[in-house]
Design a protein around this motif. Structure first.
Motif, PDB file in Angstrom:
ATOM      1  N   LEU A 136       0.870  -1.177   0.000  1.00 15.97           N
ATOM      2  CA  LEU A 136       0.000   0.000   0.000  1.00 15.97           C
ATOM      3  C   LEU A 136       0.906   1.226   0.000  1.00 15.97           C
ATOM      4  CD1 LEU A 136      -2.562  -1.143   2.717  1.00 15.97           C
ATOM      5  CD2 LEU A 136      -2.776  -1.354   0.243  1.00 15.97           C
ATOM      6  N   ARG A 137       0.610   2.201  -0.887  1.00 16.78           N
ATOM      7  CA  ARG A 137       1.520   3.334  -1.062  1.00 16.78           C
ATOM      8  C   ARG A 137       0.764   4.650  -0.991  1.00 16.78           C
ATOM      9  NH1 ARG A 137       5.365   2.571  -6.177  1.00 16.78           N
ATOM     10  NH2 ARG A 137       6.348   4.329  -5.117  1.00 16.78           N
ATOM     11  N   ALA A 138       1.472   5.677  -0.570  1.00 15.63           N
ATOM     12  CA  ALA A 138       0.948   7.044  -0.599  1.00 15.63           C
ATOM     13  C   ALA A 138       2.127   7.992  -0.748  1.00 15.63           C
ATOM     14  CB  ALA A 138       0.168   7.362   0.683  1.00 15.63           C
ATOM     15  N   VAL A 139       1.831   9.185  -1.278  1.00 17.42           N
ATOM     16  CA  VAL A 139       2.845  10.230  -1.433  1.00 17.42           C
ATOM     17  C   VAL A 139       2.267  11.519  -0.884  1.00 17.42           C
ATOM     18  CG1 VAL A 139       4.300  11.520  -3.024  1.00 17.42           C
ATOM     19  CG2 VAL A 139       3.767   9.123  -3.502  1.00 17.42           C
ATOM     20  N   GLY A 140       2.967  12.158   0.035  1.00 19.50           N
ATOM     21  CA  GLY A 140       2.525  13.448   0.550  1.00 19.50           C
ATOM     22  C   GLY A 140       2.812  14.552  -0.451  1.00 19.50           C
ATOM     23  N   VAL A 141       1.864  15.477  -0.611  1.00 18.16           N
ATOM     24  CA  VAL A 141       2.057  16.617  -1.510  1.00 18.16           C
ATOM     25  C   VAL A 141       1.679  17.891  -0.772  1.00 18.16           C
ATOM     26  CG1 VAL A 141       1.790  15.381  -3.690  1.00 18.16           C
ATOM     27  CG2 VAL A 141      -0.232  16.217  -2.510  1.00 18.16           C
ATOM     28  N   GLU A 142       2.415  18.950  -1.008  1.00 21.50           N
ATOM     29  CA  GLU A 142       2.264  20.177  -0.232  1.00 21.50           C
ATOM     30  C   GLU A 142       0.852  20.754  -0.258  1.00 21.50           C
ATOM     31  OE1 GLU A 142       4.402  24.562   0.307  1.00 21.50           O
ATOM     32  OE2 GLU A 142       5.041  23.186  -1.280  1.00 21.50           O
ATOM     33  N   PRO A 143       0.178  20.848  -1.421  1.00 22.77           N
ATOM     34  CA  PRO A 143      -1.166  21.440  -1.401  1.00 22.77           C
ATOM     35  C   PRO A 143      -2.162  20.668  -0.545  1.00 22.77           C
ATOM     36  CG  PRO A 143      -0.294  21.452  -3.622  1.00 22.77           C
ATOM     37  CD  PRO A 143       0.631  20.608  -2.799  1.00 22.77           C
ATOM     38  N   GLU A 144      -1.883  19.390  -0.272  1.00 21.92           N
ATOM     39  CA  GLU A 144      -2.812  18.606   0.535  1.00 21.92           C
ATOM     40  C   GLU A 144      -2.322  18.428   1.968  1.00 21.92           C
ATOM     41  OE1 GLU A 144      -3.886  14.960  -1.335  1.00 21.92           O
ATOM     42  OE2 GLU A 144      -4.886  15.953  -3.000  1.00 21.92           O
ATOM     43  N   ALA A 145      -1.296  19.186   2.338  1.00 19.69           N
ATOM     44  CA  ALA A 145      -0.717  19.017   3.669  1.00 19.69           C
ATOM     45  C   ALA A 145      -1.705  19.379   4.773  1.00 19.69           C
ATOM     46  CB  ALA A 145       0.548  19.856   3.809  1.00 19.69           C
TER      47      ALA A 145
ATOM     48  N   GLU B 226      -4.094 -12.322   5.027  1.00 21.00           N
ATOM     49  CA  GLU B 226      -3.891 -13.069   3.790  1.00 21.00           C
ATOM     50  C   GLU B 226      -2.411 -13.131   3.421  1.00 21.00           C
ATOM     51  OE1 GLU B 226      -6.269 -10.867   1.103  1.00 21.00           O
ATOM     52  OE2 GLU B 226      -8.182 -11.583   1.920  1.00 21.00           O
ATOM     53  N   LYS B 227      -1.722 -12.025   3.539  1.00 20.87           N
ATOM     54  CA  LYS B 227      -0.291 -11.957   3.269  1.00 20.87           C
ATOM     55  C   LYS B 227       0.262 -10.747   4.001  1.00 20.87           C
ATOM     56  CE  LYS B 227      -0.729 -11.587  -1.219  1.00 20.87           C
ATOM     57  NZ  LYS B 227      -0.406 -11.350  -2.663  1.00 20.87           N
ATOM     58  N   PRO B 228       1.566 -10.717   4.293  1.00 19.60           N
ATOM     59  CA  PRO B 228       2.121  -9.547   4.997  1.00 19.60           C
ATOM     60  C   PRO B 228       1.849  -8.265   4.219  1.00 19.60           C
ATOM     61  CG  PRO B 228       3.725 -11.319   4.867  1.00 19.60           C
ATOM     62  CD  PRO B 228       2.585 -11.723   3.987  1.00 19.60           C
ATOM     63  N   VAL B 229       1.808  -7.169   4.948  1.00 26.25           N
ATOM     64  CA  VAL B 229       1.497  -5.866   4.348  1.00 26.25           C
ATOM     65  C   VAL B 229       2.701  -4.935   4.506  1.00 26.25           C
ATOM     66  CG1 VAL B 229       0.061  -3.802   4.565  1.00 26.25           C
ATOM     67  CG2 VAL B 229      -0.988  -6.052   4.691  1.00 26.25           C
ATOM     68  N   LEU B 230       3.029  -4.239   3.428  1.00 29.78           N
ATOM     69  CA  LEU B 230       4.038  -3.179   3.466  1.00 29.78           C
ATOM     70  C   LEU B 230       3.362  -1.862   3.133  1.00 29.78           C
ATOM     71  CD1 LEU B 230       6.907  -1.996   3.542  1.00 29.78           C
ATOM     72  CD2 LEU B 230       7.148  -2.643   1.133  1.00 29.78           C
ATOM     73  N   CYS B 231       3.412  -0.899   4.062  1.00 28.80           N
ATOM     74  CA  CYS B 231       2.867   0.438   3.858  1.00 28.80           C
ATOM     75  C   CYS B 231       4.036   1.388   3.617  1.00 28.80           C
ATOM     76  CB  CYS B 231       2.069   0.904   5.074  1.00 28.80           C
ATOM     77  SG  CYS B 231       0.643  -0.111   5.459  1.00 28.80           S
ATOM     78  N   VAL B 232       3.981   2.121   2.521  1.00 27.80           N
ATOM     79  CA  VAL B 232       5.056   3.029   2.150  1.00 27.80           C
ATOM     80  C   VAL B 232       4.477   4.421   1.957  1.00 27.80           C
ATOM     81  CG1 VAL B 232       6.740   3.612   0.361  1.00 27.80           C
ATOM     82  CG2 VAL B 232       6.462   1.236   1.071  1.00 27.80           C
ATOM     83  N   ILE B 233       5.055   5.412   2.633  1.00 28.23           N
ATOM     84  CA  ILE B 233       4.638   6.807   2.449  1.00 28.23           C
ATOM     85  C   ILE B 233       5.877   7.624   2.110  1.00 28.23           C
ATOM     86  CG2 ILE B 233       3.526   8.830   3.445  1.00 28.23           C
ATOM     87  CD1 ILE B 233       2.002   7.044   5.312  1.00 28.23           C
ATOM     88  N   ASP B 234       5.943   8.106   0.876  1.00 31.69           N
ATOM     89  CA  ASP B 234       7.043   8.972   0.467  1.00 31.69           C
ATOM     90  C   ASP B 234       6.652  10.419   0.724  1.00 31.69           C
ATOM     91  OD1 ASP B 234       9.482   9.726  -0.507  1.00 31.69           O
ATOM     92  OD2 ASP B 234       9.137   9.040  -2.570  1.00 31.69           O
ATOM     93  N   ASP B 235       7.676  11.268   0.901  1.00 26.96           N
ATOM     94  CA  ASP B 235       7.453  12.698   1.189  1.00 26.96           C
ATOM     95  C   ASP B 235       6.475  12.873   2.348  1.00 26.96           C
ATOM     96  OD1 ASP B 235       9.167  13.499  -0.857  1.00 26.96           O
ATOM     97  OD2 ASP B 235       7.577  13.394  -2.348  1.00 26.96           O
ATOM     98  N   ALA B 236       6.730  12.123   3.424  1.00 28.47           N
ATOM     99  CA  ALA B 236       5.828  12.148   4.578  1.00 28.47           C
ATOM    100  C   ALA B 236       5.790  13.515   5.240  1.00 28.47           C
ATOM    101  CB  ALA B 236       6.248  11.088   5.597  1.00 28.47           C
TER     102      ALA B 236
ATOM    103  N   LEU C 218       6.009  -0.774   8.083  1.00 30.41           N
ATOM    104  CA  LEU C 218       5.679   0.607   7.745  1.00 30.41           C
ATOM    105  C   LEU C 218       6.974   1.345   7.454  1.00 30.41           C
ATOM    106  CD1 LEU C 218       3.645   2.965   7.624  1.00 30.41           C
ATOM    107  CD2 LEU C 218       3.863   3.180  10.096  1.00 30.41           C
ATOM    108  N   VAL C 219       7.092   1.935   6.259  1.00 29.77           N
ATOM    109  CA  VAL C 219       8.303   2.661   5.881  1.00 29.77           C
ATOM    110  C   VAL C 219       7.896   4.038   5.384  1.00 29.77           C
ATOM    111  CG1 VAL C 219      10.400   2.677   4.501  1.00 29.77           C
ATOM    112  CG2 VAL C 219       9.403   0.491   5.210  1.00 29.77           C
ATOM    113  N   LEU C 220       8.402   5.084   6.049  1.00 32.63           N
ATOM    114  CA  LEU C 220       8.160   6.462   5.644  1.00 32.63           C
ATOM    115  C   LEU C 220       9.474   7.104   5.229  1.00 32.63           C
ATOM    116  CD1 LEU C 220       5.719   5.764   7.596  1.00 32.63           C
ATOM    117  CD2 LEU C 220       5.613   8.211   8.091  1.00 32.63           C
ATOM    118  N   ALA C 221       9.372   8.085   4.349  1.00 32.09           N
ATOM    119  CA  ALA C 221      10.536   8.883   3.972  1.00 32.09           C
ATOM    120  C   ALA C 221      10.150  10.346   4.068  1.00 32.09           C
ATOM    121  CB  ALA C 221      10.988   8.546   2.553  1.00 32.09           C
ATOM    122  N   ALA C 222      10.999  11.150   4.690  1.00 33.99           N
ATOM    123  CA  ALA C 222      10.638  12.556   4.932  1.00 33.99           C
ATOM    124  C   ALA C 222      11.873  13.418   5.006  1.00 33.99           C
ATOM    125  CB  ALA C 222       9.850  12.674   6.237  1.00 33.99           C
ATOM    126  N   ARG C 223      11.697  14.678   4.657  1.00 37.72           N
ATOM    127  CA  ARG C 223      12.735  15.672   4.891  1.00 37.72           C
ATOM    128  C   ARG C 223      12.584  16.185   6.315  1.00 37.72           C
ATOM    129  NH1 ARG C 223      11.686  19.595  -0.219  1.00 37.72           N
ATOM    130  NH2 ARG C 223      11.087  17.948  -1.695  1.00 37.72           N
TER     131      ARG C 223
END
Length: 907
Positions: A53-62, A122-132, A157-162
């Protein structure tokens, strides 16, 4: 991935552990271009067999509540109907699929955890959020909630952020992985691998490494460009220059598409349809979106059109002039014409507004209401704050500001709430009701994260007027004032309340009015007056629907001596908070439940409540509540005779002293005093009890009176009988207008202690008679112990043995082992051959607080799913703890566990 061996191994280990059912999370921190996204891609490549499962943070939706969470959960939202009803409803309301009451943020967290856990079946889950760092705050708080509960889940759960942009992403429950520049060997290998054309000399490579700090993206972008020679004053090409580098590339290759790219950069939602609508109104051609010429800048994943790198988007957006950005946001606002997109339309209208704009402000206010309904206090705060900026001077601007502050306080953004309240208070046209609301909000912030005394001072001047304006609306505020008076050790609050409430005529069948009548009776009783007719019909107060007000009502009723009704209100309020997912109200309520369980001698339950209260208080930003619950944990440890009790109490005392939390200091000082008392160090015990202070004041406080029975025992044993007699007289005077068997029993015990030898029997007998009418086994056992000690000193050994046996057994049963040892020692002194060790503890007393909570819930017939919903856990975690309980108890079925609970659970 050159030079990232350690980081790759850590991510691979995280995935391996998730497969084994031991989930967890990490957050990659670093500057733009440092390699965060590359590491996320590596994690995705290694996640064979995972549901991703993936998501990307974007400034206008912060500032759009749960926008990133919607991205993340969208592929699995179809399974939401398999969740327990309140959780499924929370997600449906949250994402606009149905209307309903706003879900509490922590009910959203529980729903998210449950949905992920269900998917992971059902199977392991990996959640990824870029530009958190650009993910909205509610999503980040939800991820923090989930991360704390992954220990027994096959979820990674793996996030990436500045670290220096957007929202704070310091999430302590995710392991932080700071990324730094590549080492020289890895950097040179990267340049050799990726940079074609002329090979850089060693000197050029060294200079490039120096000006980029080893940042991989900067290395690749600046390779082949002019690098300022060493020794010049020209700054290195980082940050702004790097952004200009991106823009220069775009201008060189895509200058005709720059206006369209600016529109895409301002959008944030990523909808091609929306961009095309807005482009048409701006007269821009959208053909490049459907051709390959922009593929190096944009990517389309079937749902969203986004820039490949946030730095590119930032450079493009800020390349537009101010007037151009206004036109773009206006066009985007017009493009968002679907009902589900009104919050985005309002946000763009707010960005497009120049000067005062009431239409945009109205739209933002409506957007804030929708955000609140979806449990997004951060989004509501941002929308209302911007709405206030666009509002012409007048009452509406002040109201929007304090409402924004209310949203900030709900979200735990204390500093923002204070700043918004400051702005609201400066509004010259704020009407009186709103000024009262501003004062109330300041008091709430002070109660949870500041000083209770400050909270009292903030609302005291307004209460008489609030009672005249709308007494029922402000009933919680009036009740809070009385509660703060107890917490802050300021008994004058009772006199204030009695005076104010004597002037009104409430109706006893109305819930809010019933609370005011109870407050009036308590105020009169505490100031030595006849309390008058006390509300005995509990129907009105038990029909309250707000858990905070219901808990406050319980504390007032306890002050009037009705411990059973008080206990019922505490429990019902806690259940209301759990059912609605109101974790802030629950954290606060659990302190009252824990204190009540201590008085009943149910120390395991008290610890379970207090530990849970600490955890939840930390999650919702209530440091004062957390400190008070830690004080109760220290008190439990002291009663149990645990070695760590003194250190824990000293830590609480230091923390509470820094914030003037008189009630938390009371818990800590009582714990320290009881440690000394049971050890026979009576003078030291008295010193701790006396430090509470105020029992000899003209109007003694509830906290001061609450310590007197302990103080009298310590003083008598230390040889200070005269001082103990004075304290006893004050205590008797304080309790005489309160019809409470528990207080009557303690009063009689104090009288027995201060009587000359031989004259105490009648008072001890009266104390035990009154104890039998209540349920306070700890104090009952202490009375039996003191009576037995007196009888032994009077050489009445057989009578003493009877009372001392009862005391030892009661202490043992409730887990007060140090007190049990003292009773056994006294028993041996009578000549009876008593066991030197207490019997083995019952099974329930060996469980951890979490295991005990789950076990008792099983005893009530709840399923694992129902238990998970109540305790803010996943069903898988409940099952894990139950297996441990079965091992400890030596049983194999829920039926056996239910029988065990019925056998061992104290009444």
């Amino acid at each position: 991935m050159l030079g990232r061996d350690d980081e790759r191994e850590l991510l691979e280990s995280l995935l391996r552990h998730a497969v084994e059912g031991r989930g967890g999370g990490v957050i990659l921190h670093g500057e733009p271009g440092i390699g965060k996204t590359a590491l996320l891609s590596h994690a995705l490549e290694q996640a064979a067999g995972f549901r991703v499962l993936r998501a990307v943070g974007v400034e206008p939706e912060a500032d759009l509540a749960y926008a990133a969470l919607h991205q993340l959960l969208f592929p699995v939202l179809g399974r939401a109907d398999e969740l327990p009803g309140p959780q499924a409803q929370a997600l449906r309301v949250l994402f606009g699929r149905t209307h309903g009451a706003p879900p509490d943020p922590f009910l959203v967290g529980l729903s998210t955890l449950s949905l992920l856990s269900l998917t992971a079946g059902e199977k392991p889950v990996l959640c990824v959020i870029d530009d958190a760092h650009w993910a909205d705050r509610p999503t980040l708080r939800t991820m923090a909630f989930v991360a704390r509960r992954l220990g027994d889940e096959p979820i990674a759960l793996v996030l990436a952020a500045r670290a220096d942009e957007g929202h704070v992403t310091d999430l302590p429950d995710l392991r932080g992985i700071p990324l730094v520049g590549l080492k020289p060997e890895a950097a040179r290998a990267l340049l050799a691998e990726r940079v074609g054309g002329r090979r850089l000399t060693d000197g050029e490579q060294d200079r490039l490494l120096a000006v980029t700090g080893g940042n991989p993206l900067a290395l690749l972008e600046l390779a082949g460009r002019r690098i300022p020679p060493e020794g010049t004053q020209e700054p290195p090409a980082m940050s702004d220059q790097l952004q200009r580098s991106f823009l220069a590339r775009i201008r060189a290759w895509h200058i005709e598409s720059l206006p369209l790219l600016q529109l895409v950069a301002a959008d944030g939602a990523g909808s091609v349809e929306t961009v095309e609508k807005a482009a048409t109104s701006l007269g821009l051609a959208t053909d490049p979106l459907h051709r390959a010429e922009l593929d190096e800048l944009l990517t389309y994943d079937g749902m969203r059109l986004v820039f490949r790198h946030p730095l590119i988007r930032s450079a493009v957006y800020h390349s537009a002039t101010g007037n151009r950005r206004v036109a773009i946001h206006r066009a985007l606002a017009a493009a968002f014409d679907a009902p589900a997109d009104q919050h985005r339309r309002a946000w763009h209208l707010g960005q497009a507004a120049v000067g005062h704009d009431e239409h945009a402000a109205d739209q933002l206010e409506h957007s804030a209401e929708q955000a609140a309904l979806r449990g997004g206090p951060a989004a509501a705060m941002a929308a209302l704050s911007r709405a206030a900026e666009l509002t012409v001077d007048g009452p509406r601007r002040g109201r929007r500001l304090w409402t924004a502050a209310h949203a900030a306080a709900q979200g735990g953004f204390t500093a923002a709430a204070v700043e918004l309240l400051d702005r609201a208070e400066r509004e010259p046209s704020l009407d009186e009701t709103d000024r009262i609301s501003v004062a109330v909000m300041r008091a709430v912030v002070a109660e949870f994260a500041g000083s209770p005394e400050d909270a009292m001072d903030l609302i005291k001047p307004w209460i008489p007027r609030a009672l005249r304006i709308d007494r029922r609306r402000f009933t919680p505020t009036v009740a809070m004032y009385g509660n703060l008076g107890v917490r802050a050790n300021r008994p004058q609050a009772w006199s204030d309340l009695a005076g104010w409430l004597d002037e009104i005529t409430p109706a006893s069948d109305n819930p809010e009015d019933a609370v005011l009548l109870l407050l009036r009776s308590a105020g009169r009783a505490r100031t030595g007056r006849d309390p008058g007719p006390v509300v005995r019909d509990s129907a009105a107060v038990e029909s309250l629907t707000d858990p905070i007000t219901m808990t406050l009502a319980g504390s007032i009723i306890r002050a009037l001596g009705d411990h059973e009704l008080s206990r019922r209100l505490y429990r019902n309020a806690g259940q209301l908070a759990r059912n609605s997912g109101s974790l802030g109200a629950l954290a606060w309520n659990l302190e009252y439940q824990a204190a009540d369980e201590i008085s009943r001698g149910r120390l395991g339950l008290a610890e379970a409540h207090a530990e849970e209260g600490c955890q939840f208080a930390a999650e919702v930003g209530q440091p004062n509540t957390a400190c008070r619950n830690r004080g109760l944990l220290a008190l439990c440890a002291a009663i149990r005779g645990r070695a760590e009790a003194g250190e824990l109490a000293a830590d609480v005392l230091a923390e509470a002293g820094d914030r003037d939390l008189a009630d938390a200091m009371f818990y800590a000082r009582r714990a320290l005093g009881l440690i000394e008392l049971v050890a026979g160090r009576h003078r030291e015990a008295a010193r701790h009890f006396e430090a509470v202070g105020g029992w000899d004041a003209d109007t003694p406080s509830d906290l001061a009176m609450g310590i007197v029975p302990d103080l009298v025992e310590a003083l008598v044993r230390a040889g200070e009988r005269d001082q103990a007699a004075v304290a006893t007289a004050r205590y008797a005077q304080w309790t005489e207008r309160i019809a409470s068997p528990e207080l009557g029993a303690l009063t009689a015990r104090c009288r027995a202690l201060v009587r000359p030898d031989g004259g105490a029997d009648v008072h001890y007998a009266e104390s035990l008679r009154l104890h039998a009418m209540s349920f306070a086994p700890l104090e009952y056992a202490r009375t039996e112990l003191l009576f037995g000690e007196q009888l032994r000193r009077d050489r009445r050994r057989s009578e003493a043995q009877e009372h001392l046996r009862t005391a030892a057994e009661t202490f043992r049963r409730i887990g007060a082992l140090a007190w049990a040892d003292r009773a056994l020692s006294e028993l041996r002194a009578t000549g009876e051959s008593a066991r030197t060790r207490t019997p083995e503890a019952e099974t329930l007393s060996t469980l951890t607080p979490q295991e005990l909570r789950i076990t008792l819930a099983v005893g009530e017939g709840l399923t694992n799913r129902e238990i998970a919903a109540q305790l803010f856990l996943s069903p898988r975690t409940v099952d894990y703890h139950l297996r441990k309980v079965f091992q400890k108890a030596g049983i194999t079925s829920r039926a056996e566990l239910m029988r065990l609970v019925l056998t061992e659970r104290p009444a």
